[in-house]
Design an enzyme around this catalytic site. Structure first.
Site, PDB file in Angstrom:
ATOM      1  N   ARG A   1      24.327  62.273  13.297  1.00 14.79           N
ATOM      2  CA  ARG A   1      22.921  62.702  13.362  1.00 14.79           C
ATOM      3  C   ARG A   1      22.306  62.973  11.990  1.00 14.79           C
ATOM      4  NH1 ARG A   1      24.887  65.787  17.742  1.00 14.79           N
ATOM      5  NH2 ARG A   1      24.587  64.604  19.671  1.00 14.79           N
TER       6      ARG A   1
ATOM      7  N   HIS B   1       1.397  43.309   2.534  1.00 23.42           N
ATOM      8  CA  HIS B   1       2.634  43.205   3.314  1.00 23.42           C
ATOM      9  C   HIS B   1       2.454  42.594   4.700  1.00 23.42           C
ATOM     10  CE1 HIS B   1       4.377  45.381   0.046  1.00 23.42           C
ATOM     11  NE2 HIS B   1       5.547  45.481   0.642  1.00 23.42           N
TER      12      HIS B   1
END
Ligand SMILES: NC(=O)c1ccc[n+]([C@@H]2O[C@H](COP(=O)([O-])OP(=O)(O)OC[C@H]3O[C@@H](n4cnc5c(N)ncnc54)[C@H](O)[C@@H]3O)[C@@H](O)[C@H]2O)c1
Length: 362
Positions: free
Chosen positions: A122, A249
Site C-alpha cells: 500500500r 500532449h
C-alpha cells in the site's frame, strides 16, 4: 549543492542538484540520499543505465540491505508485467514496508519504479534519480507514476510523490543526441506555457545547450524544475492548473499511440504536439503566426524531427485524441497558447478548427 523544494505540505520534498552523485567520484549529495533512503533499498533501473551507473550507486549503499531489478530497455517494457516482476522480487527477497524504492534511469524506469512503490504494501517511499534530460526536468518531479496498456499510454497508475529527487547533470554526458533533444522538447514546453523570458533565454543559449555546457544545463534544468514544481504545488492532483503541463500532449500521445510505443520518442511526439497545439491556437485566433514560427525554429534548432512519423488518418487521430486521459466525459480537452509564456485549458474544442489543424498536418 542547490536545493529546490516542491511545496506540498506534508508531502513536500527536495530536488537536489548534485553533479557528481553517480557520475563522478565526488558523490555530491550522497549524505542526503543515504539519510532519505534508510536502511533497506530496492533499486529499479534498466540494462543500459545499470551498466553505466548502478555500480557507483550500489557502492554508496555499502552496508545496507540492497536489492535491484533491471528492466529491459525501452518504452515497450513500461508494463504491468514488469511491475508484477518487481513485486515478486520485493516479496520473495523479504523487503518490507520500511524499504525505499530507488528509480535509477529515465522516465520509463521512473514511472515503473514509482508505480511499484505506490502499490507495494500500500505504498513505500520512492527516490527518483533521473538520468535523462526529460526525466530530470519533467517525469521525476510531480508524483505521476504509470504503466502503459495496449489501449492507451499511462492508463494504469497512481499519484505517488517521491521522497527526494536527486539530479546529477553529469549523467547527461552519456545520453544520445536523440534522447537529449527529446528532453529539450519538454523544456521548450515549460517556457512556452509559463515563462516568455525563459523562451528568450533558450533561443539565446541554444548552442551551449546543444554542446551540453554543464553550467548552462544546470541553469536550464533548475529553471524547468522550478516551473514544474510551482505548478505541481498549486495543483497536485491535476484538478486544474497542472493540466497546463499537458500542452502538446493530447496531440503527442495520439502520435505515440498510433505509431506504436517506442517508434517515436515521447519528447519527439511532444515537439510535434506543441506545434500542432500552436497551429490550433493560431487558427482559433489566439496567437500570431510569428509565435508558431519561433516555436518551430527553436525546436528545429535542437534537432527535433518536426514531421509526423507515419501516414495517419484524421479519423484515427481524433479517436486516439478522444481516448486520451485528458479527455473528459463531456469531450476533448486541449491546452492552447494565448501568448508566448501563457497557456490555457479549453474544454470547448472547436471541431472545425481541429479538423483544419489536423488536415494541415496529415
Ligand atoms: N511521470 C511523469 O510525469 C512523466 C512526464 C513525462 C514523461 N513521462 C514518461 O517518461 C517516459 C520517457 O522518458 P525518457 O525520455 O527519459 O525515456 P527512457 O526512460 O526510455 O530513456 C531514454 C533512453 O535513454 C537511456 N538512458 C537513460 N539515461 C541514460 C544515460 N544517462 N546515459 C545513456 N543512456 C541513458 C535509456 O536506457 C533509454 O534507452 C515515457 O514513458 C513518458 O510517458 C512521465
Amino acid at each position: 549543492m542547490k536545493t529546490l523544494t516542491v511545496e506540498l505540505g506534508e508531502r513536500a520534498y527536495p530536488i537536489i542538484f548534485c553533479h557528481g552523485l553517480i557520475s563522478k567520484e565526488s558523490a555530491l549529495g550522497a549524505e542526503v540520499l543515504l539519510e532519505t533512503a534508510g536502511r533497506s533499498v530496492f533499486i529499479v533501473s534498466n540494462d543500459q543505465v545499470a551498466a553505466l551507473y548502478l555500480p557507483r550507486l550500489m557502492a554508496l549503499f555499502a552496508g545496507k540491505r540492497v536489492g535491484y531489478h533491471c528492466l529491459p530497455d525501452g518504452e515497450a517494457f513500461k508494463t504491468l508485467s514488469q511491475v508484477e516482476t518487481i513485486m515478486g522480487k520485493l516479496i520473495s527477497e523479504g523487503f518490507t514496508r520500511d524499504s525505499t524504492v530507488i528509480a535509477l534511469g529515465g522516465g520509463v524506469v521512473g514511472d515503473v519504479a514509482g508505480f511499484a512503490a505506490a502499490i507495494f504494501q500500500r505504498g513505500v517511499p520512492v527516490i527518483q534519480i533521473p538520468t535523462t534530460l526529460l526525466s530530470q526536468v519533467d517525469s521525476s518531479v510531480g508524483g505521476k507514476t504509470a504503466v502503459n496498456h495496449p489501449l492507451g499510454k499511462n492508463m494504469v497508475g497512481a499519484f505517488h510523490q517521491p521522497a527526494l529527487v536527486a539530479i546529477d547533470v553529469g549523467t547527461l554526458t552519456t545520453l544520445s543526441d536523440r534522447e537529449f533533444a527529446a528532453g529539450v522538447a519538454e523544456i521548450v514546453k515549460h517556457a512556452a506555457l509559463g515563462d516568455a523570458d525563459y523562451f528568450d533565454w533558450l533561443e539565446d543559449h541554444c548552442e551551449q545547450i546543444v554542446a551540453r555546457d554543464i553550467d548552462c544545463l544546470n541553469e536550464m534544468i533548475e529553471r524547468s524544475c522550478r516551473i514544474k514544481a510551482t505548478i505541481v504545488a498549486e495543483d497536485e492532483k491535476e484538478q486544474g492548473r497542472r493540466g497546463l503541463l499537458n500542452l502538446g500532449h493530447t496531440f503527442g500521445h495520439a502520435i505515440e499511440t498510433l505509431s506504436g510505443y517506442g517508434v517515436v520518442l515521447h519528447g519527439e511526439a511532444v515537439a510535434i504536439g506543441l506545434l500542432m497545439a500552436a497551429e490550433y491556437s493560431h487558427r482559433a485566433g489566439f496567437i500570431s503566426e510569428r509565435i508558431s514560427a519561433r516555436l518551430r525554429s527553436l525546436l528545429a534548432a535542437f534537432g527535433l524531427p518536426l514531421l509526423l512519423p507515419a501516414a495517419l488518418t484524421r479519423g484515427d487521430f481524433k479517436t486516439a485524441m478522444a481516448r486520451d486521459k485528458k479527455a473528459t466525459q463531456s469531450g476533448l480537452r486541449l491546452i492552447v497558447l494565448k501568448a508566448l509564456g501563457q497557456a490555457e485549458i479549453i474544454d470547448q474544442v472547436d471541431d472545425d478548427v481541429l479538423d483544419q489543424t489536423l488536415t494541415s498536418w496529415l
